[in-house]
Design a protein around this motif. Sequence first.
Motif, PDB file in Angstrom:
ATOM      1  N   PRO A 120     -51.703  32.167 -52.774  1.00 32.30           N
ATOM      2  CA  PRO A 120     -52.052  31.235 -54.308  1.00 32.30           C
ATOM      3  C   PRO A 120     -51.323  30.162 -53.838  1.00 32.30           C
ATOM      4  O   PRO A 120     -50.873  29.337 -53.069  1.00 32.30           O
ATOM      5  CB  PRO A 120     -50.218  32.322 -55.060  1.00 32.30           C
ATOM      6  CG  PRO A 120     -49.865  32.914 -54.057  1.00 32.30           C
ATOM      7  CD  PRO A 120     -49.935  33.261 -53.041  1.00 32.30           C
ATOM      8  N   GLU A 123     -49.012  27.947 -55.924  1.00 26.02           N
ATOM      9  CA  GLU A 123     -47.575  28.583 -55.458  1.00 26.02           C
ATOM     10  C   GLU A 123     -47.553  26.950 -54.136  1.00 26.02           C
ATOM     11  O   GLU A 123     -46.221  26.857 -53.539  1.00 26.02           O
ATOM     12  CB  GLU A 123     -47.498  29.757 -54.831  1.00 26.02           C
ATOM     13  CG  GLU A 123     -45.878  30.195 -54.441  1.00 26.02           C
ATOM     14  CD  GLU A 123     -45.348  31.307 -54.327  1.00 26.02           C
ATOM     15  OE1 GLU A 123     -46.428  32.526 -54.226  1.00 26.02           O
ATOM     16  OE2 GLU A 123     -44.967  31.957 -53.120  1.00 26.02           O
ATOM     17  N   ALA A 182     -56.908  33.968 -57.479  1.00 28.61           N
ATOM     18  CA  ALA A 182     -56.290  36.063 -57.607  1.00 28.61           C
ATOM     19  C   ALA A 182     -56.163  35.551 -55.695  1.00 28.61           C
ATOM     20  O   ALA A 182     -56.349  35.102 -54.693  1.00 28.61           O
ATOM     21  CB  ALA A 182     -56.500  36.197 -57.975  1.00 28.61           C
ATOM     22  N   PRO A 183     -54.886  36.874 -55.709  1.00 30.17           N
ATOM     23  CA  PRO A 183     -54.584  37.376 -54.494  1.00 30.17           C
ATOM     24  C   PRO A 183     -56.101  37.464 -53.439  1.00 30.17           C
ATOM     25  O   PRO A 183     -56.850  38.595 -54.189  1.00 30.17           O
ATOM     26  CB  PRO A 183     -53.999  39.163 -54.275  1.00 30.17           C
ATOM     27  CG  PRO A 183     -53.434  38.523 -56.483  1.00 30.17           C
ATOM     28  CD  PRO A 183     -54.508  37.229 -56.881  1.00 30.17           C
ATOM     29  N   ARG A 189     -60.491  39.642 -51.282  1.00 29.37           N
ATOM     30  CA  ARG A 189     -60.903  40.651 -52.373  1.00 29.37           C
ATOM     31  C   ARG A 189     -62.241  42.402 -51.634  1.00 29.37           C
ATOM     32  O   ARG A 189     -61.081  43.077 -51.552  1.00 29.37           O
ATOM     33  CB  ARG A 189     -60.838  40.446 -53.561  1.00 29.37           C
ATOM     34  CG  ARG A 189     -60.192  42.085 -54.750  1.00 29.37           C
ATOM     35  CD  ARG A 189     -59.738  41.454 -55.549  1.00 29.37           C
ATOM     36  NE  ARG A 189     -60.032  42.277 -56.501  1.00 29.37           N
ATOM     37  CZ  ARG A 189     -59.358  41.781 -57.931  1.00 29.37           C
ATOM     38  NH1 ARG A 189     -58.614  40.678 -58.183  1.00 29.37           N
ATOM     39  NH2 ARG A 189     -59.259  43.395 -59.047  1.00 29.37           N
ATOM     40  N   VAL A 244     -50.855  40.537 -48.954  1.00 33.65           N
ATOM     41  CA  VAL A 244     -51.038  40.308 -50.533  1.00 33.65           C
ATOM     42  C   VAL A 244     -51.631  40.906 -51.547  1.00 33.65           C
ATOM     43  O   VAL A 244     -51.208  40.915 -52.846  1.00 33.65           O
ATOM     44  CB  VAL A 244     -51.142  38.423 -50.168  1.00 33.65           C
ATOM     45  CG1 VAL A 244     -51.921  37.847 -51.470  1.00 33.65           C
ATOM     46  CG2 VAL A 244     -50.745  37.562 -48.914  1.00 33.65           C
ATOM     47  N   GLU A 247     -49.601  43.875 -52.790  1.00 36.00           N
ATOM     48  CA  GLU A 247     -48.035  43.153 -53.233  1.00 36.00           C
ATOM     49  C   GLU A 247     -48.601  42.983 -55.014  1.00 36.00           C
ATOM     50  O   GLU A 247     -48.217  42.726 -56.380  1.00 36.00           O
ATOM     51  CB  GLU A 247     -47.418  41.809 -53.017  1.00 36.00           C
ATOM     52  CG  GLU A 247     -46.336  41.735 -53.701  1.00 36.00           C
ATOM     53  CD  GLU A 247     -45.289  40.777 -52.818  1.00 36.00           C
ATOM     54  OE1 GLU A 247     -45.705  40.075 -51.315  1.00 36.00           O
ATOM     55  OE2 GLU A 247     -45.184  39.734 -53.875  1.00 36.00           O
ATOM     56  N   GLY A 248     -50.103  42.035 -54.331  1.00 33.08           N
ATOM     57  CA  GLY A 248     -50.405  41.409 -55.980  1.00 33.08           C
ATOM     58  C   GLY A 248     -51.190  42.604 -57.153  1.00 33.08           C
ATOM     59  O   GLY A 248     -51.386  42.348 -58.566  1.00 33.08           O
ATOM     60  N   LEU A 249     -51.608  43.631 -56.265  1.00 31.17           N
ATOM     61  CA  LEU A 249     -53.067  44.357 -57.150  1.00 31.17           C
ATOM     62  C   LEU A 249     -52.744  45.182 -56.936  1.00 31.17           C
ATOM     63  O   LEU A 249     -53.610  46.433 -57.477  1.00 31.17           O
ATOM     64  CB  LEU A 249     -53.905  44.096 -56.209  1.00 31.17           C
ATOM     65  CG  LEU A 249     -54.934  42.438 -56.171  1.00 31.17           C
ATOM     66  CD1 LEU A 249     -56.185  42.022 -55.569  1.00 31.17           C
ATOM     67  CD2 LEU A 249     -54.907  41.690 -57.745  1.00 31.17           C
TER      68      LEU A 249
END
Length: 281
Positions: A120, A123, A182-183, A189, A244, A247-249
Amino acid sequence: MKTIMVIGAGQMGGGIAQVAAQAGYSVILNDIKEEFVNRGFGIIDKNLSRSIEKGKLKAEEKDLILSRITKSITLQDAVSADLVIEAAIENMGIKAQIFSQLDVICPEHTILSTNTSSLPITEIAAFTKRPDRVIGMHFMNPVPVMKLVEVIRGLATSDEVYKTIEDLSLKMGKTPVEVNDAPGFVANRVLIPMINEAVYTLYEGIASVEAIDNVMKLGMNHPMGPLALGDLIGLDTVLSIMEVLHEGLGDKYRPCPLLRKYVKAGWLGRKSGRGFYKYDA
Ligand SMILES: CC(=O)CC(=O)SCCNC(=O)CCNC(=O)[C@H](O)C(C)(C)COP(=O)(O)OP(=O)(O)OC[C@H]1O[C@@H](n2cnc3c(N)ncnc32)[C@H](O)[C@@H]1OP(=O)(O)O
Ligand SMILES: NC(=O)C1=CN([C@@H]2O[C@H](COP(=O)(O)OP(=O)(O)OC[C@H]3O[C@@H](n4cnc5c(N)ncnc54)[C@H](OP(=O)(O)O)[C@@H]3O)[C@@H](O)[C@H]2O)C=CC1
């Protein structure tokens, strides 16, 4: 903008330094050890020589391009950078360290960008006191060849910084595409789960490495198969991106155990000489 500092002289950092120098910018190429900077510089030298052999570059242009690149092994050199493009390994702890140090070293006007492939931007920006001047500039591998740069704003990135990076991408001969933070952004993605799924088909014994890659090359006209592409990207990077996404999706992005095993074995793909295929050193 005159001076661009590239942090990390690996396959991405080296490529980014090359296209920035070819676009006429002064480039500071930084890594933690001199041997890594020299290795990155050597690859740029080789790429440019290949372009001369193909008649795409004049010999004197090569010397001029190389003369624009200064080698560095201290972050302190960022004091003279108008823009930093960070391309160290895909690890939030390392990026956090680099960005918090850069924030102290760099003048106020310096833009801090990251070539992260999945982490991100908001972050990363929060490790600095200038989140409005932090942005994602995601090049594709191999950088001298691929046209895309995903440009990713963090929550606080200013319009002025976005516009500067968009213009710079065009000057580097790239096509910028704006995507949200976004991740995995958009590129990874979509791409990396496909590579992970190819590893699952291998893991489950559905087909051989060559057969899986041939299906995707001949059946979908992909320039290279997903396992060969994983080897090109680096299997450590592929795993970091899957983590990532996971964890994110959610669970559908679970990294394949075989991918983890390869990374643990140090089979990272082309850069380590072995991944799904073997490569000459
Ligand atoms: C993980 C992330 O965060 C995001 C990512 O980057 S995902 C990865 C995205 N990249 C891809 O999907 C790459 C897919 N593969 C391809 O496009 C092609 O296979 C390829 C460009 C890598 C090689 O192409 P090819 O036709 O098989 O090989 P080849 O003929 O040797 O090379 C084509 C051209 O690319 C150049 N090239 C190939 N590899 C290169 C490299 N590492 N550095 C610089 N130039 C390179 C060659 O010199 C050649 O240039 P010319 O057209 O000027 O002659
Ligand atoms: N590979 C790909 O296809 C793509 C990768 N990216 C992203 O680009 C970044 C770099 O990837 P890539 O070039 O493939 O990786 P590489 O492993 O090829 O290169 C990373 C380089 O950064 C160096 N490094 C590690 N820590 C530091 C540090 N603290 N300061 C400066 N340099 C450091 C590494 O040194 P050492 O060898 O000692 O570890 C290495 O030379 C990652 O964030 C990745 O996700 C983005 C697009 C595509």
